[in-house]
Design a protein around this motif. Structure first.
Motif, PDB file in Angstrom:
ATOM      1  N   LEU A   1       0.828  -1.206   0.000  1.00  0.00           N
ATOM      2  CA  LEU A   1       0.000   0.000   0.000  1.00  0.00           C
ATOM      3  C   LEU A   1       0.866   1.260   0.000  1.00  0.00           C
ATOM      4  O   LEU A   1       0.555   2.239  -0.685  1.00  0.00           O
ATOM      5  N   ARG A   2       1.950   1.234   0.745  1.00  0.00           N
ATOM      6  CA  ARG A   2       2.856   2.390   0.733  1.00  0.00           C
ATOM      7  C   ARG A   2       3.529   2.531  -0.631  1.00  0.00           C
ATOM      8  O   ARG A   2       3.722   3.638  -1.127  1.00  0.00           O
TER       9      ARG A   2
ATOM     10  N   ALA B   1      -2.129   1.936   4.725  1.00  0.00           N
ATOM     11  CA  ALA B   1      -1.044   1.126   5.298  1.00  0.00           C
ATOM     12  C   ALA B   1      -0.958   1.329   6.801  1.00  0.00           C
ATOM     13  O   ALA B   1      -0.794   0.374   7.569  1.00  0.00           O
ATOM     14  N   ASP B   2      -1.087   2.569   7.261  1.00  0.00           N
ATOM     15  CA  ASP B   2      -1.030   2.867   8.697  1.00  0.00           C
ATOM     16  C   ASP B   2      -2.160   2.174   9.438  1.00  0.00           C
ATOM     17  O   ASP B   2      -1.955   1.599  10.520  1.00  0.00           O
TER      18      ASP B   2
ATOM     19  N   GLU C   1      -1.404  -1.677   9.578  1.00  0.00           N
ATOM     20  CA  GLU C   1      -0.318  -1.992  10.506  1.00  0.00           C
ATOM     21  C   GLU C   1      -0.748  -1.818  11.955  1.00  0.00           C
ATOM     22  O   GLU C   1      -0.443  -2.653  12.813  1.00  0.00           O
ATOM     23  N   THR C   2      -1.456  -0.726  12.243  1.00  0.00           N
ATOM     24  CA  THR C   2      -1.915  -0.468  13.607  1.00  0.00           C
ATOM     25  C   THR C   2      -2.852  -1.570  14.082  1.00  0.00           C
ATOM     26  O   THR C   2      -2.753  -2.044  15.222  1.00  0.00           O
ATOM     27  N   ALA C   3      -3.762  -2.006  13.218  1.00  0.00           N
ATOM     28  CA  ALA C   3      -4.713  -3.059  13.587  1.00  0.00           C
ATOM     29  C   ALA C   3      -4.003  -4.379  13.862  1.00  0.00           C
ATOM     30  O   ALA C   3      -4.292  -5.065  14.855  1.00  0.00           O
ATOM     31  N   VAL C   4      -3.050  -4.738  13.005  1.00  0.00           N
ATOM     32  CA  VAL C   4      -2.296  -5.985  13.203  1.00  0.00           C
ATOM     33  C   VAL C   4      -1.492  -5.924  14.503  1.00  0.00           C
ATOM     34  O   VAL C   4      -1.480  -6.886  15.289  1.00  0.00           O
ATOM     35  N   GLN C   5      -0.855  -4.802  14.763  1.00  0.00           N
ATOM     36  CA  GLN C   5      -0.053  -4.665  15.980  1.00  0.00           C
ATOM     37  C   GLN C   5      -0.915  -4.747  17.233  1.00  0.00           C
ATOM     38  O   GLN C   5      -0.510  -5.326  18.239  1.00  0.00           O
TER      39      GLN C   5
END
Length: 368
Positions: A319-320, A328-329, A332-336
């Motif tokens: 996505l980036r 993308a943010d 990533e935040t959801a996965v983390q």
């Protein structure tokens, strides 16, 4: 005094993950047309591939990401990548894929390697880092392994000289060595990285790895603000498992990069959470970072318990690459958050969740 105290509190709040996720960047100004839908070639692959690529499809759909997938069936027992698939990637410029099985021995070439060669995906990038919530032996691991993808031992130049004697050629060229070194230093420069380490075996392979080092040194001279050092590959592996925090960006010839990225992934939390991709001048293919050709054990497929995290994070990299940073943010935040909460984890991360349970948890955290 009160103003200074207020600033200290504000800075602490800004560093908190919840505060960070709620702020919006004011520095990204899209160009007109940047929001246009992009077509991406999707190859589910073998084994666990359809499970983890299916996870990516679900998340992209839930986020309403401006992505349309063009799906193709490719399997490791095929002799070649179908022409239609290559044509699709050449047109779309971007692909995301699951692992393609590579038979051991038998003279059957790896389709994963074929794809890199056909599209000249000369740089492999694997990001190995500590994931908050996952307990590992080492802290402060944040290593990017950049591997030359087009030559070396993977050139495929093997033949039987006489019965019982096989010759396998390792090819190193100045052009390819300079090209990968340039990419590594450019990556470090653009991502505020401080050091690039060249991995080699020039004490034994004096001409081949010597040429690789010579090329790295010449490129390093063009980046005086970035520290440059060199390490022999066997010592590198020992240092990785004892003091991994000393490494930042690592640039390697083909075979060493495969070994080093797997070691680095192992100490940082496992191959199931490490993103990666392959990039060339025109095209990019995103896949699980380390052990990218891994198709998993049959019981993982049957029980539908494959870990989708690595490919989800690789899709965030994609996505980036496509200039969709906010999507993308969010991903990533959801996965983390899911990993940190620890409620839904697959077996390799100490849990017993199914792929779908992890995906559902990620979906629930996308906008929370």
């Amino acid at each position: 005094m009160a103003r200074r105290h207020s600033l200290q509190i504000l800075n602490k709040l800004k560093s908190h993950p919840v505060f960070r996720c709620c702020t919006r960047s004011v520095t990204y100004m899209p160009r007109p047309g940047d929001g246009a839908t992009r077509t991406v070639t999707l190859i589910p692959g073998d084994g666990i591939g359809p499970l983890v690529t299916g996870a990516v499809e679900q998340v992209m759909d839930a986020m309403h990401a401006p992505i349309v997938f063009e799906k193709y069936e490719v399997h490791g027992d095929m002799k070649r990548i179908p022409a239609g698939v290559l044509e699709s990637i050449r047109e779309n410029k971007v692909c995301i894929k699951g692992g393609l099985m590579t038979p051991v021995g038998g003279g059957v070439s790896s389709l994963n390697v074929q794809l890199r060669k056909e599209l000249d995906l000369y740089a492999s990038l694997v990001h190995c880092f500590n994931v908050k919530g996952l307990q590992t032996r080492h802290d402060n691991v944040d290593i990017v392994v950049i591997r030359e993808n087009s030559e070396g031992e993977y050139a495929g130049l093997e033949h039987e000289v006489v019965p019982g004697v096989v010759e396998s050629l390792k090819v190193i060229t100045k052009f390819c060595s300079e090209r990968i070194a340039k990419y590594a230093f450019e990556y470090a420069y653009l991502n505020n990285r401080k050091k690039v380490t060249a991995v080699h075996k020039a004490n034994i392979m004096k001409l081949a790895d010597g040429l690789f080092l010579e090329s790295c040194r010449e490129i390093a001279a063009q980046y005086p603000t970035i520290e440059y050092n060199e390490i022999i590959v066997d010592n590198c592996c020992m240092q990785l498992v004892s003091k991994p925090e000393q490494f930042d960006v690592m640039v390697t010839p083909n075979l060493y990069g495969n070994l080093v990225s797997n070691v680095a992934a192992g100490i940082a939390g496992g191959t199931g959470v490490m993103p990666g991709g392959n990039v060339g001048t025109e095209h990019a293919v995103f896949e699980q970072g380390a052990s990218a050709g891994n198709v998993g054990k049959s019981e993982l497929v049957e029980q539908k318990k494959a870990n989708p995290v690595a490919l989800l994070l690789s899709s965030a990299m994609m996505l980036r690459h496509l200039q969709f940073p906010s999507f993308a943010d969010r991903l990533e935040t959801a996965v983390q958050r899911v990993i940190e909460e620890g409620k839904y984890r697959t077996k390799d991360l100490g849990g017993n969740s199914t792929t779908q349970q992890v995906v559902d948890a990620v979906l629930a955290n996308l906008d929370s």
